[in-house]
Design a protein around this motif. Structure first.
Motif, short mmCIF file in Angstrom:
data_model
loop_
_atom_site.label_atom_id
_atom_site.label_comp_id
_atom_site.label_asym_id
_atom_site.label_seq_id
_atom_site.Cartn_x
_atom_site.Cartn_y
_atom_site.Cartn_z
N THR A 39 0.81 -1.23 0.00
CA THR A 39 0.00 0.00 0.00
C THR A 39 0.83 1.27 0.00
O THR A 39 0.32 2.35 -0.31
N GLY A 40 2.10 1.16 0.38
CA GLY A 40 2.93 2.34 0.50
C GLY A 40 2.71 3.10 1.79
O GLY A 40 3.30 4.18 2.00
N ASN A 41 1.87 2.58 2.68
CA ASN A 41 1.60 3.24 3.95
C ASN A 41 2.67 2.89 4.98
O ASN A 41 3.27 1.82 4.94
N ARG A 42 2.87 3.82 5.92
CA ARG A 42 3.87 3.60 6.97
C ARG A 42 3.36 2.55 7.95
O ARG A 42 2.17 2.48 8.27
N LEU A 43 4.29 1.72 8.44
CA LEU A 43 3.95 0.69 9.41
C LEU A 43 4.19 1.20 10.83
O LEU A 43 5.10 1.99 11.07
#
Length: 275
Positions: A39-43
């Motif tokens: 997703t390209g979202n930060r973890l």
């Protein structure tokens, strides 16, 4: 700049309020975040109970001392804050040692030490200048991050440089690594050539000349990626050639060092043609 630690510096009956400031920082380094590649979202990391595997809210996070296998004694922050010893708020100088007598393996983290109140400037200056004139380093103790540390204090500019020291159990014995190395007799002419190379590269210590070449290459790579450039894989760097004849390698090193830079050699060619 907020101080890392505030307290008092004490020498016999002389004391003054001081503050410790971190002398080094890694804030300028390139930092990466963990992301979800899908997703390209930060973890975000999440605390999970080891037995139930259920997520744990931050307010339920505690600190435990393992007194037996998988048996823990819950310890509250207030308990730790209540445990105070003299070095919690005061660096009392225990002794003075010559600077060359300090083993550099024990050096840990440097701090700038400054007087914290105008009323303590004179006492601070007296202690600093006494150490400067005697070329001595003060050893004391202080509590940092709930742990007592030995700290070495020495004059630096208009203040003091405090360097925390490692304990003996934190430093490995050199003989474990150097004990099996043979005692070789070095040929005098070979040693002379090596010393000549050292002399040709001698210079003053200049930290401004230090370049983090990996950081520079990494930044260039990231900027090129951000600009949409298609980067070709670079060939791997070859390992240095194994030296077969050490004496010949030393002689060639000196010969290479005597050659003028490539730019000056190129500039000299047209001059000969015009002549």
């Amino acid at each position: 700049m907020r101080p890392y630690w505030k307290g008092y510096l004490k020498l016999a009956l002389v004391s003054c309020p001081i503050a410790l400031h971190a002398a080094c920082s890694t804030a300028e380094r390139v930092a990466f975040r963990q992301i979800n590649k899908a997703t390209g979202n930060r973890l975000r990391q999440q605390l999970v109970d080891e037995e139930t595997r259920e997520p744990v809210d931050p307010e339920h996070k505690g600190r435990g001392y393992e007194f037996a296998r998988e048996q823990y004694l819950l310890v509250e922050d207030e308990e730790l804050d209540a445990i105070e010893i003299a070095s919690t708020h005061t660096i009392e100088i225990d002794r003075f040692v010559p600077r060359p007598g300090l083993d550099q393996r024990f050096f840990d983290t440097p701090y700038y030490v400054t007087p914290n109140e105008p009323a303590g400037h004179e006492a601070f200056a007296v202690i600093r200048e006494a150490m400067r004139h005697k070329a001595m380093v003060a050893l004391g103790r202080l509590v940092l991050a709930r742990r007592e540390r030995v700290i070495a204090l020495e004059p630096y500019d208009k203040g003091l440089l405090g360097t925390t020291l490692r304990y003996p159990y934190e430093v490995r014995e050199a003989k474990e690594y150097f004990g099996d190395l043979p005692d070789l007799a070095i040929a005098p002419d070979m040693l002379t050539l090596a010393e000549h190379i050292l002399d040709s590269k001698a210079g003053a210590f200049d930290p401004s000349a230090f370049r983090d070449r990996y950081e520079e290459a990494l930044l260039a790579h990231l900027k090129a990626r951000q600009a949409g450039a298609v980067l070709e894989p670079r060939p791997a760097l070859a390992a240095p050639h194994r030296v077969i004849n050490l004496m010949e390698a030393l002689r060639r090193s000196i010969a290479e060092d005597k050659k003028p830079p490539a730019a000056s050699r190129k500039a000299a060619v047209p001059a000969r043609k015009r002549a």
